[in-house]
Design a protein around this motif. Structure first.
Motif, short mmCIF file in Angstrom:
data_model
loop_
_atom_site.label_atom_id
_atom_site.label_comp_id
_atom_site.label_asym_id
_atom_site.label_seq_id
_atom_site.Cartn_x
_atom_site.Cartn_y
_atom_site.Cartn_z
N ALA A 37 32.49 33.66 36.19
CA ALA A 37 32.24 33.75 34.75
C ALA A 37 33.51 34.06 33.98
O ALA A 37 33.68 33.61 32.83
N SER A 38 34.44 34.78 34.59
CA SER A 38 35.67 35.14 33.90
C SER A 38 36.48 33.93 33.48
O SER A 38 37.17 33.95 32.45
N GLN A 39 36.41 32.85 34.26
CA GLN A 39 37.17 31.65 33.90
C GLN A 39 36.59 30.95 32.68
O GLN A 39 37.33 30.39 31.87
N TYR A 40 35.28 30.99 32.53
CA TYR A 40 34.66 30.41 31.33
C TYR A 40 34.98 31.27 30.10
O TYR A 40 35.11 30.76 28.99
N GLN A 41 35.08 32.56 30.31
CA GLN A 41 35.29 33.48 29.20
C GLN A 41 36.76 33.62 28.81
O GLN A 41 37.10 33.76 27.63
N GLN A 42 37.66 33.59 29.80
CA GLN A 42 39.08 33.83 29.55
C GLN A 42 39.94 32.59 29.67
O GLN A 42 41.08 32.58 29.18
N GLY A 43 39.46 31.56 30.32
CA GLY A 43 40.22 30.34 30.48
C GLY A 43 41.07 30.32 31.73
O GLY A 43 41.16 31.32 32.46
N VAL A 44 41.67 29.16 32.01
CA VAL A 44 42.49 28.97 33.20
C VAL A 44 43.83 28.36 32.79
O VAL A 44 44.01 27.92 31.65
N HIS A 45 44.76 28.34 33.75
CA HIS A 45 46.08 27.76 33.52
C HIS A 45 46.18 26.40 34.20
O HIS A 45 45.50 26.14 35.20
N ALA A 46 47.06 25.55 33.67
CA ALA A 46 47.30 24.23 34.25
C ALA A 46 48.79 23.93 34.18
O ALA A 46 49.54 24.59 33.46
N GLN A 97 47.65 20.58 45.01
CA GLN A 97 48.36 21.63 45.74
C GLN A 97 49.53 22.16 44.93
O GLN A 97 49.84 23.37 44.98
N GLN A 98 50.17 21.29 44.18
CA GLN A 98 51.25 21.75 43.29
C GLN A 98 50.70 22.75 42.29
O GLN A 98 51.35 23.76 41.99
N ALA A 99 49.50 22.48 41.78
CA ALA A 99 48.87 23.43 40.85
C ALA A 99 48.53 24.74 41.56
O ALA A 99 48.78 25.83 41.03
N VAL A 100 47.97 24.64 42.75
CA VAL A 100 47.61 25.85 43.50
C VAL A 100 48.85 26.70 43.78
O VAL A 100 48.84 27.92 43.63
N ASP A 101 49.93 26.04 44.18
CA ASP A 101 51.17 26.76 44.46
C ASP A 101 51.71 27.47 43.22
O ASP A 101 52.39 28.51 43.33
N ALA A 102 51.42 26.92 42.04
CA ALA A 102 51.86 27.53 40.79
C ALA A 102 50.80 28.47 40.22
O ALA A 102 50.92 28.92 39.08
N ARG A 103 49.76 28.76 41.01
CA ARG A 103 48.65 29.63 40.60
C ARG A 103 47.96 29.09 39.35
O ARG A 103 47.61 29.84 38.43
N CYS A 104 47.77 27.80 39.36
CA CYS A 104 47.06 27.12 38.26
C CYS A 104 45.76 26.53 38.79
O CYS A 104 45.63 26.23 39.97
N ALA A 105 44.80 26.33 37.88
CA ALA A 105 43.50 25.78 38.26
C ALA A 105 43.53 24.26 38.36
O ALA A 105 42.68 23.69 39.05
N GLU A 106 44.46 23.61 37.68
CA GLU A 106 44.45 22.16 37.65
C GLU A 106 45.83 21.60 37.34
O GLU A 106 46.67 22.28 36.73
#
Length: 296
Positions: free
Chosen positions: A132-141, A167-176
């Motif tokens: 739920a936190s991702q819907y409320q606070q958003g994610v990074h890309a 995987q490039q996104a995951v390595d950068a701690r991004c969702a997408e």
């Protein structure tokens, strides 16, 4: 993960239902050797398969585009997938369907002659949505160059470029990872992308460079139904970076706000008001339509 620890829920392979951890495919299957096949992911809510007919038609279009004979009629697909869904222990599911060109020897890039029987695999996992936190606070890309082929509208198994971008996104701690091609916004590694600018919802048009998601189509329908200003047109990288809001959509993520791209905030860095409206509309639709099995 060993065979012993693989999931044991009931799955389907070439006319047989059996536990997933017992199914095996030949090493000569062209899906294994070439990625020569197509697939579908279909969400299930409260044992109601969402827009099954639409997913089956898209599967049929993908099969036709790559020259694989469709092994089932629409009615047979519906019966098979409904039966598979009904035998799972979990009510909310993610149905996976894969069809490859089949098993052939010797290994040859050209289609086997005479044609071989396609390999049909289907299984279901519990549908796991983001917290739920991702819907409320958003994610990074982050943005990446789109290095894929020119028929991204085919839901093909050959997803190595998408895998590397994700995987490039995951390595950068991004969702997408958001894919850009020649200065244009295309889509995410595993999602479609929407923008909001000056209160108008913007979406890139479907075409050979982008896979039109079922959730993408639903968001467009809901925007029109509820009178949200909407424009479907080519979108530039500059528009992405100047947007007031950015969203990603997919069957497994539904609708998520992207609040930072390449370490730069989107808008004020928080989920925007148009997103909040669409999230509310979408969740209402899910409760009143998706979970009741209505195909509206």
């Amino acid at each position: 993960m060993t065979v012993a620890t693989l999931p044991a829920q009931l799955a389907y392979l070439n006319g047989r239902f059996a536990p997933l951890n017992e199914l095996q495919v030949s090493v000569l299957d062209r899906g294994f050797l070439f990625g020569d096949g197509v697939y579908e992911m279909i969400p299930v809510y409260s044992r109601c398969i969402f827009r099954l007919a639409e997913h089956i038609r898209r599967l049929g279009r993908s099969l036709a585009a790559v020259g694989i004979s469709n092994p089932h009629s629409e009615a047979e697909w519906q019966q098979l997938l409904t039966q598979l869904m009904a035998q799972q222990d979990f009510a909310d599911q993610s149905l996976y369907v894969q069809v490859t060109r089949g098993v052939a020897y010797p290994r040859n890039h050209a289609f086997p002659q005479p044609a071989v029987a396609p390999t049909v695999l289907a299984f279901s996992d519990p549908l796991e949505l983001p917290p739920a936190s991702q819907y409320q606070q958003g994610v990074h890309a982050l943005t990446v160059r789109d290095i894929r082929w020119l028929r991204c509208d085919i839901k093909a198994l050959s997803l190595l470029a998408n895998v590397l971008a994700k995987q490039q996104a995951v390595d950068a701690r991004c969702a997408e990872a958001i894919m850009l091609r020649d200065g244009s916004l295309i889509e995410g590694a595993a999602s479609n992308i929407f923008l909001v600018k000056d209160g108008v919802l913007l979406a890139p048009p479907t075409g050979e460079l982008m896979l039109a998601g079922i959730t993408y189509e639903l968001v467009l329908e809901l925007a029109q139904q509820y009178g949200l200003p909407l424009a479907v047109r080519p979108l530039s990288e500059a528009e992405l970076r100047e947007a007031d809001e950015v969203w990603l959509t997919s069957s497994s993520k539904e609708i998520l706000p992207i609040v930072k791209i390449d370490d730069q905030p989107v808008g004020n860095g928080r989920p925007g008001p148009i997103y909040q409206t669409m999230l509310s509309v979408y969740q209402s639709y899910k409760a009143t339509v998706m979970r009741r099995g209505e195909q509206v």
